[in-house]
Design a protein around this motif. Structure first.
Motif, PDB file in Angstrom:
ATOM      1  N   ILE A 105      23.152 -52.977 -29.642  1.00  0.00           N
ATOM      2  CA  ILE A 105      23.645 -52.376 -30.893  1.00  0.00           C
ATOM      3  C   ILE A 105      24.542 -53.354 -31.642  1.00  0.00           C
ATOM      4  CG2 ILE A 105      25.045 -50.491 -31.837  1.00  0.00           C
ATOM      5  CD1 ILE A 105      24.118 -48.804 -29.433  1.00  0.00           C
ATOM      6  N   LEU A 106      25.341 -54.127 -30.892  1.00  0.00           N
ATOM      7  CA  LEU A 106      26.291 -55.050 -31.520  1.00  0.00           C
ATOM      8  C   LEU A 106      25.650 -56.366 -31.963  1.00  0.00           C
ATOM      9  CD1 LEU A 106      29.325 -54.668 -29.084  1.00  0.00           C
ATOM     10  CD2 LEU A 106      29.167 -53.802 -31.420  1.00  0.00           C
ATOM     11  N   SER A 107      24.422 -56.625 -31.526  1.00  0.00           N
ATOM     12  CA  SER A 107      23.815 -57.940 -31.773  1.00  0.00           C
ATOM     13  C   SER A 107      23.800 -58.373 -33.243  1.00  0.00           C
ATOM     14  CB  SER A 107      22.398 -57.973 -31.182  1.00  0.00           C
ATOM     15  OG  SER A 107      21.579 -56.971 -31.756  1.00  0.00           O
ATOM     16  N   PRO A 108      23.589 -57.477 -34.229  1.00  0.00           N
ATOM     17  CA  PRO A 108      23.555 -57.961 -35.618  1.00  0.00           C
ATOM     18  C   PRO A 108      24.922 -58.010 -36.302  1.00  0.00           C
ATOM     19  CG  PRO A 108      22.909 -55.669 -35.572  1.00  0.00           C
ATOM     20  CD  PRO A 108      23.171 -56.059 -34.148  1.00  0.00           C
ATOM     21  N   VAL A 109      26.016 -57.699 -35.582  1.00  0.00           N
ATOM     22  CA  VAL A 109      27.340 -57.590 -36.225  1.00  0.00           C
ATOM     23  C   VAL A 109      27.732 -58.891 -36.919  1.00  0.00           C
ATOM     24  CG1 VAL A 109      29.811 -57.415 -35.734  1.00  0.00           C
ATOM     25  CG2 VAL A 109      28.240 -55.712 -34.820  1.00  0.00           C
ATOM     26  N   VAL A 110      27.670 -60.013 -36.190  1.00  0.00           N
ATOM     27  CA  VAL A 110      28.079 -61.299 -36.778  1.00  0.00           C
ATOM     28  C   VAL A 110      27.121 -61.712 -37.887  1.00  0.00           C
ATOM     29  CG1 VAL A 110      28.385 -63.765 -36.293  1.00  0.00           C
ATOM     30  CG2 VAL A 110      29.245 -62.048 -34.682  1.00  0.00           C
ATOM     31  N   LEU A 111      25.820 -61.458 -37.698  1.00  0.00           N
ATOM     32  CA  LEU A 111      24.828 -61.798 -38.731  1.00  0.00           C
ATOM     33  C   LEU A 111      25.137 -61.062 -40.035  1.00  0.00           C
ATOM     34  CD1 LEU A 111      22.175 -63.226 -39.461  1.00  0.00           C
ATOM     35  CD2 LEU A 111      20.958 -61.220 -38.592  1.00  0.00           C
ATOM     36  N   ILE A 112      25.484 -59.795 -39.938  1.00  0.00           N
ATOM     37  CA  ILE A 112      25.807 -59.011 -41.133  1.00  0.00           C
ATOM     38  C   ILE A 112      27.067 -59.540 -41.799  1.00  0.00           C
ATOM     39  CG2 ILE A 112      26.540 -56.723 -41.915  1.00  0.00           C
ATOM     40  CD1 ILE A 112      24.720 -55.555 -39.724  1.00  0.00           C
ATOM     41  N   LEU A 113      28.094 -59.833 -40.976  1.00  0.00           N
ATOM     42  CA  LEU A 113      29.356 -60.326 -41.529  1.00  0.00           C
ATOM     43  C   LEU A 113      29.176 -61.675 -42.204  1.00  0.00           C
ATOM     44  CD1 LEU A 113      32.397 -59.884 -41.818  1.00  0.00           C
ATOM     45  CD2 LEU A 113      32.695 -61.012 -39.608  1.00  0.00           C
ATOM     46  N   LEU A 114      28.465 -62.594 -41.551  1.00  0.00           N
ATOM     47  CA  LEU A 114      28.237 -63.913 -42.153  1.00  0.00           C
ATOM     48  C   LEU A 114      27.362 -63.807 -43.403  1.00  0.00           C
ATOM     49  CD1 LEU A 114      27.658 -66.117 -38.960  1.00  0.00           C
ATOM     50  CD2 LEU A 114      29.721 -65.916 -40.358  1.00  0.00           C
ATOM     51  N   GLY A 115      26.421 -62.835 -43.379  1.00  0.00           N
ATOM     52  CA  GLY A 115      25.612 -62.625 -44.575  1.00  0.00           C
ATOM     53  C   GLY A 115      26.463 -62.188 -45.754  1.00  0.00           C
ATOM     54  N   GLY A 116      27.454 -61.338 -45.491  1.00  0.00           N
ATOM     55  CA  GLY A 116      28.368 -60.914 -46.552  1.00  0.00           C
ATOM     56  C   GLY A 116      29.188 -62.071 -47.078  1.00  0.00           C
ATOM     57  N   LEU A 117      29.658 -62.938 -46.164  1.00  0.00           N
ATOM     58  CA  LEU A 117      30.433 -64.110 -46.596  1.00  0.00           C
ATOM     59  C   LEU A 117      29.569 -65.063 -47.421  1.00  0.00           C
ATOM     60  CD1 LEU A 117      32.413 -64.844 -43.310  1.00  0.00           C
ATOM     61  CD2 LEU A 117      33.316 -63.850 -45.428  1.00  0.00           C
ATOM     62  N   MET A 156      33.052 -49.734 -53.095  1.00  0.00           N
ATOM     63  CA  MET A 156      33.740 -51.032 -53.083  1.00  0.00           C
ATOM     64  C   MET A 156      32.712 -52.159 -53.065  1.00  0.00           C
ATOM     65  SD  MET A 156      36.919 -50.406 -50.463  1.00  0.00           S
ATOM     66  CE  MET A 156      38.055 -49.037 -50.684  1.00  0.00           C
ATOM     67  N   GLY A 157      33.201 -53.383 -53.037  1.00  0.00           N
ATOM     68  CA  GLY A 157      32.331 -54.548 -53.114  1.00  0.00           C
ATOM     69  C   GLY A 157      31.427 -54.712 -51.912  1.00  0.00           C
ATOM     70  N   ASP A 158      30.500 -55.676 -52.040  1.00  0.00           N
ATOM     71  CA  ASP A 158      29.530 -55.926 -50.974  1.00  0.00           C
ATOM     72  C   ASP A 158      30.207 -56.323 -49.671  1.00  0.00           C
ATOM     73  OD1 ASP A 158      27.499 -55.329 -52.678  1.00  0.00           O
ATOM     74  OD2 ASP A 158      27.037 -57.422 -53.186  1.00  0.00           O
ATOM     75  N   MET A 159      31.269 -57.132 -49.748  1.00  0.00           N
ATOM     76  CA  MET A 159      31.946 -57.584 -48.535  1.00  0.00           C
ATOM     77  C   MET A 159      32.552 -56.402 -47.795  1.00  0.00           C
ATOM     78  SD  MET A 159      32.337 -60.260 -46.817  1.00  0.00           S
ATOM     79  CE  MET A 159      33.128 -60.442 -45.226  1.00  0.00           C
ATOM     80  N   ALA A 160      33.143 -55.466 -48.525  1.00  0.00           N
ATOM     81  CA  ALA A 160      33.739 -54.280 -47.896  1.00  0.00           C
ATOM     82  C   ALA A 160      32.662 -53.451 -47.206  1.00  0.00           C
ATOM     83  CB  ALA A 160      34.467 -53.440 -48.945  1.00  0.00           C
ATOM     84  N   ARG A 161      31.497 -53.361 -47.831  1.00  0.00           N
ATOM     85  CA  ARG A 161      30.408 -52.593 -47.217  1.00  0.00           C
ATOM     86  C   ARG A 161      29.895 -53.275 -45.949  1.00  0.00           C
ATOM     87  NH1 ARG A 161      28.958 -51.518 -52.622  1.00  0.00           N
ATOM     88  NH2 ARG A 161      27.451 -53.242 -52.656  1.00  0.00           N
ATOM     89  N   MET A 162      29.847 -54.615 -45.951  1.00  0.00           N
ATOM     90  CA  MET A 162      29.415 -55.328 -44.754  1.00  0.00           C
ATOM     91  C   MET A 162      30.380 -55.071 -43.592  1.00  0.00           C
ATOM     92  SD  MET A 162      26.591 -56.791 -45.454  1.00  0.00           S
ATOM     93  CE  MET A 162      25.610 -57.268 -46.860  1.00  0.00           C
TER      94      MET A 162
END
Length: 330
Positions: free
Chosen positions: A119-131, A224-230
């Motif tokens: 379940i946690l595997s995409p967490v960093v991918l999503i966060l880096l995608g937002g950045l 809120m912004g895209d980063m907040a949603r990520m």
């Protein structure tokens, strides 16, 4: 002769006081006194220690009809005409029960951790995608690092699943065959189950609550912004992972008691139905897993695609009901 009398006779035959026996077993003298007065019975591991300490079998300790001077009678199968048209019950001794419960206690945590890592595997991918979308990181670097983290966590989860499967292989047949605990062992298992029920209920409630509350971060960020949603999506996955860990761990451990006592999903009727449904079940869950991964990777909507699992679970209940109706019509 009951267990209390046997403990007392064996102790006195060894020339030990209650304090001596208590020291050998790592318990208090009061505990030994309660055992010998039949005010309480020893725990599962203490019965095994008593059998090893006095050089007798656990059957000899637990079976009231056996005297200390007798050898346990040989087990015999019931006459052919009295047996149901299914495999004869698998006889399970106290030592096997103890080994099984200890194995499940350790492996349940590994299985739950593996589910949480998936379940946690995409967490960093999503966060880096937002950045990357915010222009704070090069897109290629963000995608590469995120994909590497995802693969590492999935690989770790697979390793845990394989370890769980290897350790549980010796007991896999118990899930599909009738089982019969040795005389006196049922009461010991029921006592252990009763002790765990409070913790099971607590973890079950906490896991469900965490899964329900996982939607809060998305509701809070609103427009809120895209980063907040990520970040909100990552918090959602963290809460779901924590809830899934609690649910998988406690349900696996509690299921072990139900398996030994043939309760819940492990009654003989349920086992028979499971044997009939094995092929359908394998195909169904393979299809669900493939669909979940395809939808998640193509859409990138990991915060939504997790609903596949509860929905699939509900529909699988419908599939089982349909199969049961078809069997009754035949």
């Amino acid at each position: 002769m009951i267990l209390a009398d046997k403990i007392m006779e064996l102790r006195k035959g060894s020339g030990w006081s209650q304090e001596d026996l208590a020291e050998q077993l790592g318990v208090s003298r009061q505990a030994v006194s309660k055992w010998e007065s039949a005010a309480s019975i020893p725990d599962l591991d203490k019965i095994i220690k008593l059998s090893r300490l006095f050089g007798v079998s656990t059957d000899l300790l637990l079976k009231d009809e056996l005297e200390l001077t007798e050898s346990p009678p040989a087990q015999s199968l019931p006459p052919q005409e009295e047996r149901a048209p299914e495999p004869p019950p698998r006889q399970i001794a106290l030592e096997e029960v103890n080994d099984y419960l200890n194995t499940v206690r350790v492996q349940a945590g590994r299985l739950a951790l593996g589910v949480a890592l998936c379940i946690l595997s995409p967490v960093v991918l999503i966060l880096l995608g937002g950045l990357a979308d915010a222009g704070l990181l090069p897109e290629e670097r963000a995608a590469g690092a995120g994909a590497a983290e995802l693969l590492l966590l999935v690989a770790g989860a697979v390793a845990l699943f394989l370890c769980y499967g290897r350790k549980m292989t010796p007991y896999r047949a118990w899930e599909h065959e009738p089982v019969e605990l040795a005389y006196g062992v049922t009461g010991v298992v029921e006592k252990e189950k009763s002790r765990y029920e409070g913790r099971h209920t607590l973890h079950l409630v906490a896991g469900v609550v965490l899964c329900i509350l996982s939607a809060l971060p998305l509701l809070v960020v609103g427009t809120m912004g895209d980063m907040a949603r990520m970040v909100a999506v990552d918090l959602l996955l963290l809460l779901v992972a924590a809830g899934a860990f609690l649910l998988v761990n406690t349900c696996t451990r509690f299921g072990a008691f139900q398996l030994l006592l043939e309760q819940g999903e492990y009654t003989r009727q349920k086992k028979w139905e499971a044997r009939q449904n094995d092929a359908v079940s394998t195909l169904y869950w393979c299809a669900v897993t493939a669909g979940y991964l395809a939808w998640s990777f193509l859409s990138g909507a990991w915060h939504i695609t997790w609903v596949v699992w509860p929905v699939a679970g509900v529909f699988y209940g419908v599939v089982e009901a349909i199969l049961a109706l078809r069997r009754r019509k035949k």
